[in-house]
Design a protein around this motif. Structure first.
Motif, PDB file in Angstrom:
ATOM      1  N   VAL A  17       0.672  -1.290  -0.181  1.00 22.21           N
ATOM      2  CA  VAL A  17      -0.201   0.272  -0.061  1.00 22.21           C
ATOM      3  C   VAL A  17       0.825   0.767   0.151  1.00 22.21           C
ATOM      4  CG1 VAL A  17      -1.995   1.007   0.809  1.00 22.21           C
ATOM      5  CG2 VAL A  17      -1.444  -1.254   1.160  1.00 22.21           C
ATOM      6  N   ASP A  38      -0.050   4.651  -1.710  1.00 22.06           N
ATOM      7  CA  ASP A  38      -1.050   5.265  -2.098  1.00 22.06           C
ATOM      8  C   ASP A  38      -1.935   5.148  -0.619  1.00 22.06           C
ATOM      9  OD1 ASP A  38      -2.692   7.699  -2.712  1.00 22.06           O
ATOM     10  OD2 ASP A  38      -2.850   6.901  -4.280  1.00 22.06           O
ATOM     11  N   VAL A  39      -1.706   5.766   0.436  1.00 22.47           N
ATOM     12  CA  VAL A  39      -2.234   5.202   1.549  1.00 22.47           C
ATOM     13  C   VAL A  39      -3.402   6.553   2.029  1.00 22.47           C
ATOM     14  CG1 VAL A  39       0.506   4.406   2.744  1.00 22.47           C
ATOM     15  CG2 VAL A  39      -0.326   7.320   2.848  1.00 22.47           C
ATOM     16  N   PRO A  88      -6.400   4.595  -1.043  1.00 24.69           N
ATOM     17  CA  PRO A  88      -5.567   2.769  -1.074  1.00 24.69           C
ATOM     18  C   PRO A  88      -6.944   1.783  -1.863  1.00 24.69           C
ATOM     19  CG  PRO A  88      -6.796   3.580   1.281  1.00 24.69           C
ATOM     20  CD  PRO A  88      -6.626   4.440   0.572  1.00 24.69           C
ATOM     21  N   ASP A  89      -6.357   1.486  -2.258  1.00 23.84           N
ATOM     22  CA  ASP A  89      -7.137   0.776  -2.953  1.00 23.84           C
ATOM     23  C   ASP A  89      -7.591  -0.601  -1.780  1.00 23.84           C
ATOM     24  OD1 ASP A  89      -8.790  -1.690  -4.226  1.00 23.84           O
ATOM     25  OD2 ASP A  89      -7.389  -1.604  -6.290  1.00 23.84           O
ATOM     26  N   TYR A 113      -7.141  -4.282  -1.084  1.00 27.08           N
ATOM     27  CA  TYR A 113      -6.425  -4.012   0.275  1.00 27.08           C
ATOM     28  C   TYR A 113      -7.379  -3.552   1.300  1.00 27.08           C
ATOM     29  CZ  TYR A 113      -2.302  -3.674  -2.825  1.00 27.08           C
ATOM     30  OH  TYR A 113      -1.386  -3.405  -3.368  1.00 27.08           O
ATOM     31  N   PHE A 136      -6.318  -2.979   5.127  1.00 24.75           N
ATOM     32  CA  PHE A 136      -5.657  -2.062   5.062  1.00 24.75           C
ATOM     33  C   PHE A 136      -6.809  -1.009   6.411  1.00 24.75           C
ATOM     34  CE2 PHE A 136      -4.360   2.410   4.276  1.00 24.75           C
ATOM     35  CZ  PHE A 136      -2.809   2.769   4.616  1.00 24.75           C
TER      36      PHE A 136
END
Ligand SMILES: O=C(O)CCC(=O)C(=O)O
Ligand SMILES: [Fe+2]
Length: 322
Positions: free
Chosen positions: A204, A206-207, A210-211, A215, A218
């Motif tokens: 991850v 792109d915090v 996030p996708d 994920y 996350f």
């Protein structure tokens, strides 16, 4: 997907000296309770005022440096969306300070990141007093640890907007933001189950967006965050995950030091990111155990795998961990 997540701001301490750091901050943080903190107002030497782009390039000289170059601001180690290129240090600094480039490797908007290395990166550890002796005289590294605990000192120079992948290092770290500003998002080692690890890196990157389909766990990771201004120092305890975004061009130096006895670390580690010897041996043994379980049919394998997890939890998890 944008996630509405609570941020935990890091505590800030001003004018901390060695004694205060060791007595009031560090001991409180040992025994699994070490937490990142931002240290303000530390005496860092003349670097804070001297290190302009002009001065850095003149004083740093034309020594070749290996840099990361990417087309987009998010540099992603797992998907390897960047190239390694070599430039003279002075040329690199001037280019990294600009948003648009007339000379470029990929495109006029490309982004750069320097993580300085030792003389021979396979054998030598980065130490700015050896690779950049003149610049090194401008910076005073806070003396919060014993000289023999020192591991490395590393230049961290990023283009405006550059985001560095989420990762952990295995040593305690003072990240000195000398010029420019940087946002740092951190996650506790305890939240590793939610970070989709691939070695020392999290998938991850792109915090902020996030996708969560890919994920989903996350969203359970607790997001610690700080915004470093020039002159601020971030203490990152070993094993804490960090993800950085440079707000404008900036120069940082980080210092890793050994918290464990020297012999616990992998002798071949020049970066400070190889797991301690005992941890990698334990991981290898686990892989062998998993291979052994393959000898059993699914139902049995599942049952004994769950028993192994229970045993690990009972025997190795710390109770003293929030
Ligand atoms: O400065 C950065 O962008 C990253 C720093 C980092 O990863 C470190 O100090 O360990
Ligand atoms: Fe790091």
């Amino acid at each position: 997907m944008e996630i509405k997540q609570q941020k935990i701001s890091l505590p800030e301490y001003t004018n901390v000296d060695r004694q205060t750091f060791l007595q009031d901050i560090y001991p409180l943080l040992v025994d699994f309770q070490r937490k990142p903190v931002v240290l303000k107002g530390l005496h860092l030497g003349d670097c804070s005022t001297k290190w302009t782009v002009d001065y850095m390039s003149k004083t740093g000289g034309s020594k070749e440096v290996k840099i990361h170059v990417s087309e987009v601001p998010q540099m992603d180690f797992i998907r390897k969306n960047f190239l390694y290129r070599t430039l003279p240090f002075d040329t690199f600094v001037k280019r990294a300070a600009k948003e648009k480039h007339t000379e470029f490797f990929i495109s006029e908007n490309e982004k750069y990141y320097l993580r300085s290395l030792g003389e021979d990166p396979r054998k030598d550890i980065a130490d700015i007093s050896k690779q950049f002796p003149q610049l090194a005289t401008d910076i005073h590294v806070p003396e919060f640890f014993e000289k023999d605990q020192f591991f490395s000192s590393v230049f961290r120079i990023s283009s405006p907007g550059l985001q560095l992948w989420t990762h952990y290092d295995v040593m305690d770290n003072l990240l000195i933001q000398v010029t420019g500003k940087k946002r740092v998002v951190l996650y506790s080692p305890r939240d590793a189950p939610y970070l989709y690890l691939s070695g020392d890196k999290s998938e991850v990157l792109d915090v902020d967006n996030p996708d969560l389909v890919k994920y989903p766990l996350f969203s359970h990771a607790r997001r610690y965050e700080c915004y470093l201004e020039a002159g601020d120092v971030l203490f990152i305890p070993a094993l804490w995950f960090h993800n950085t975004v440079a707000d404008g061009f900036g120069v940082g130096v980080n210092v890793f030091w050994k918290d464990l006895p020297s012999e616990c670390y992998d002798k071949t580690d020049t970066y400070g990111n190889k797991d301690p010897c005992a941890a990698s041996r334990a991981m290898q043994i686990l892989d062998r155990a998993l291979k052994t379980l393959e000898e059993l049919p699914e139902e049995y394998k599942d049952f004994y795998a769950r028993r192994m997890v229970l045993r690990i939890q009972a025997k190795a998890y710390s109770a003293n961990y929030e």
